[in-house]
Design an enzyme around this catalytic site. Structure first.
Site, PDB file in Angstrom:
ATOM      1  N   HIS A   1      65.723  28.157   7.259  1.00  0.00           N
ATOM      2  CA  HIS A   1      65.144  27.463   8.402  1.00  0.00           C
ATOM      3  C   HIS A   1      63.642  27.306   8.187  1.00  0.00           C
ATOM      4  O   HIS A   1      62.846  27.510   9.101  1.00  0.00           O
ATOM      5  CB  HIS A   1      65.434  28.225   9.695  1.00  0.00           C
ATOM      6  CG  HIS A   1      66.860  28.155  10.124  1.00  0.00           C
ATOM      7  ND1 HIS A   1      67.325  28.732  11.291  1.00  0.00           N
ATOM      8  CD2 HIS A   1      67.942  27.558   9.563  1.00  0.00           C
ATOM      9  CE1 HIS A   1      68.626  28.509  11.412  1.00  0.00           C
ATOM     10  NE2 HIS A   1      69.021  27.796  10.374  1.00  0.00           N
TER      11      HIS A   1
ATOM     12  N   HIS B   1      65.950  21.362  11.722  1.00  0.00           N
ATOM     13  CA  HIS B   1      66.832  22.504  11.470  1.00  0.00           C
ATOM     14  C   HIS B   1      66.381  23.298  10.241  1.00  0.00           C
ATOM     15  O   HIS B   1      66.015  24.459  10.352  1.00  0.00           O
ATOM     16  CB  HIS B   1      68.263  21.984  11.294  1.00  0.00           C
ATOM     17  CG  HIS B   1      69.285  23.039  11.040  1.00  0.00           C
ATOM     18  ND1 HIS B   1      70.623  22.863  11.341  1.00  0.00           N
ATOM     19  CD2 HIS B   1      69.208  24.281  10.484  1.00  0.00           C
ATOM     20  CE1 HIS B   1      71.302  23.951  11.012  1.00  0.00           C
ATOM     21  NE2 HIS B   1      70.460  24.824  10.478  1.00  0.00           N
TER      22      HIS B   1
ATOM     23  N   GLU C   1      52.492  18.787 -10.042  1.00  0.00           N
ATOM     24  CA  GLU C   1      53.002  19.584 -11.159  1.00  0.00           C
ATOM     25  C   GLU C   1      54.309  20.307 -10.831  1.00  0.00           C
ATOM     26  O   GLU C   1      55.220  20.377 -11.662  1.00  0.00           O
ATOM     27  CB  GLU C   1      51.933  20.596 -11.591  1.00  0.00           C
ATOM     28  CG  GLU C   1      52.329  21.495 -12.748  1.00  0.00           C
ATOM     29  CD  GLU C   1      52.414  20.758 -14.082  1.00  0.00           C
ATOM     30  OE1 GLU C   1      52.932  21.368 -15.041  1.00  0.00           O
ATOM     31  OE2 GLU C   1      51.974  19.587 -14.174  1.00  0.00           O
TER      32      GLU C   1
ATOM     33  N   CYS D   1      78.127  27.899   8.270  1.00  0.00           N
ATOM     34  CA  CYS D   1      77.798  27.113   7.079  1.00  0.00           C
ATOM     35  C   CYS D   1      78.906  27.136   6.037  1.00  0.00           C
ATOM     36  O   CYS D   1      78.821  26.407   5.036  1.00  0.00           O
ATOM     37  CB  CYS D   1      76.520  27.643   6.429  1.00  0.00           C
ATOM     38  SG  CYS D   1      75.032  27.450   7.401  1.00  0.00           S
TER      39      CYS D   1
ATOM     40  N   HIS E   1      70.452  28.418   2.191  1.00  0.00           N
ATOM     41  CA  HIS E   1      70.138  27.677   3.416  1.00  0.00           C
ATOM     42  C   HIS E   1      69.035  28.420   4.154  1.00  0.00           C
ATOM     43  O   HIS E   1      69.186  29.604   4.469  1.00  0.00           O
ATOM     44  CB  HIS E   1      71.369  27.553   4.309  1.00  0.00           C
ATOM     45  CG  HIS E   1      71.073  27.035   5.684  1.00  0.00           C
ATOM     46  ND1 HIS E   1      70.256  25.941   5.904  1.00  0.00           N
ATOM     47  CD2 HIS E   1      71.471  27.462   6.918  1.00  0.00           C
ATOM     48  CE1 HIS E   1      70.174  25.707   7.203  1.00  0.00           C
ATOM     49  NE2 HIS E   1      70.894  26.619   7.840  1.00  0.00           N
TER      50      HIS E   1
END
EC number: 4.2.1.109
Length: 264
Positions: A130, A213, A151, A110, A128
């Site tokens: 999953h 993903h 809300e 990443c 990040h």
């Protein structure tokens, strides 16, 4: 390097030279300050594991140190609930030089995506996960995740600036949260072109969902990124539940009654 206990390393401060870092790279990750990026990443990774967001070594976090602008990145292949400060990578501000690397792990795939968020979104932190809720929403929605009149939407910035306070204006209860969805690739670093495309077409988005993903969420600092991630995950979970009982997540106020009255 001489034999020393890990906690005996001095905390890095502004003005530390590259030579000093080269001689003692672990000074970049050693601190008893709970707000130090190295400590925050480890704490959040464990929390996100227990939230079922980062299991099986999946997911990652990167934080820019506001004091030094160094970039702290969780590595590839580490079990998030067991992550230690020693496991982290530290890059310089531009991301083109590794100041500190762990002995056991490889850089996160990443990393190019994190660097793009820093450069093109002025992010201070990126999360990040999953998340199963993100994956489910990527299967339900085609190109854009949408949810309205809830809300929790108020936790997400609109991208607009208040001319008086010069601060971000949050979305309102009556707004619709939209998050773009991109297609997954075999390797995360191959998503970079899709990220660049989203940055051009969605200048105010705080997140990108990757189909089948997970999701990437960023903020100006780790506290905001965490808030956005938690709020978005709540909204994605709610959207899936609304979909399951036949209510479009972006339906107007009062319209849900019409869908609930329809035969299943």
């Amino acid at each position: 390097m001489t034999e020393r206990s890990f906690d005996s390393f001095e905390v890095v401060e502004n003005g530390l030279t590259e030579e000093q870092i080269l001689q003692n790279p672990d000074c970049l990750i050693s601190s008893h300050d709970e707000n130090h990026p190295a400590n925050v990443i480890c704490k959040l990774c464990e929390q996100f594991f227990h939230n079922n967001w980062c299991t099986g070594t999946g997911g990652g976090i990167s934080i820019k140190d506001p004091k030094t602008n160094y970039l702290y990145i969780a590595p590839s292949g580490v079990q998030k609930e067991k992550m230690k400060r020693e496991d982290l990578f530290v890059l310089n501000e531009t991301g083109d030089k590794c100041l500190r690397k762990p002995s056991m792990y490889k850089p996160s795939a990443c990393t190019p995506l994190f660097l793009a968020c820093y450069k093109l979104r002025n992010a201070g932190a990126i999360i990040h996960t999953h998340s199963q809720h993100a994956v489910m929403c990527s299967l339900i929605f085609k190109d854009v995740f949408r949810i309205s009149n809830i809300e929790q939407i108020k936790a997400i910035p609109s991208g607009k600036i208040d001319p008086v306070t010069n601060k971000q204006i949050a979305l309102s209860f009556f707004d619709t949260l939209e998050i773009p969805i991109i297609e997954n690739m075999a390797h995360e670093d191959q998503l970079i072109d899709s990220f660049h495309d989203i940055f051009k077409r969605w200048p105010h988005t705080q997140a990108i969902i990757v189909r089948r993903h997970g999701i990437f969420v960023w903020g100006s600092d780790i506290n905001k990124a965490k808030i956005y991630n938690e709020a978005i995950d709540y909204l994605m979970e709610l959207a899936v539940k609304m979909y399951q009982i036949g209510i479009p997540p972006d339906c107007g106020i009062g319209e849900e009654k019409r869908y609930l009255e329809m035969p299943m």
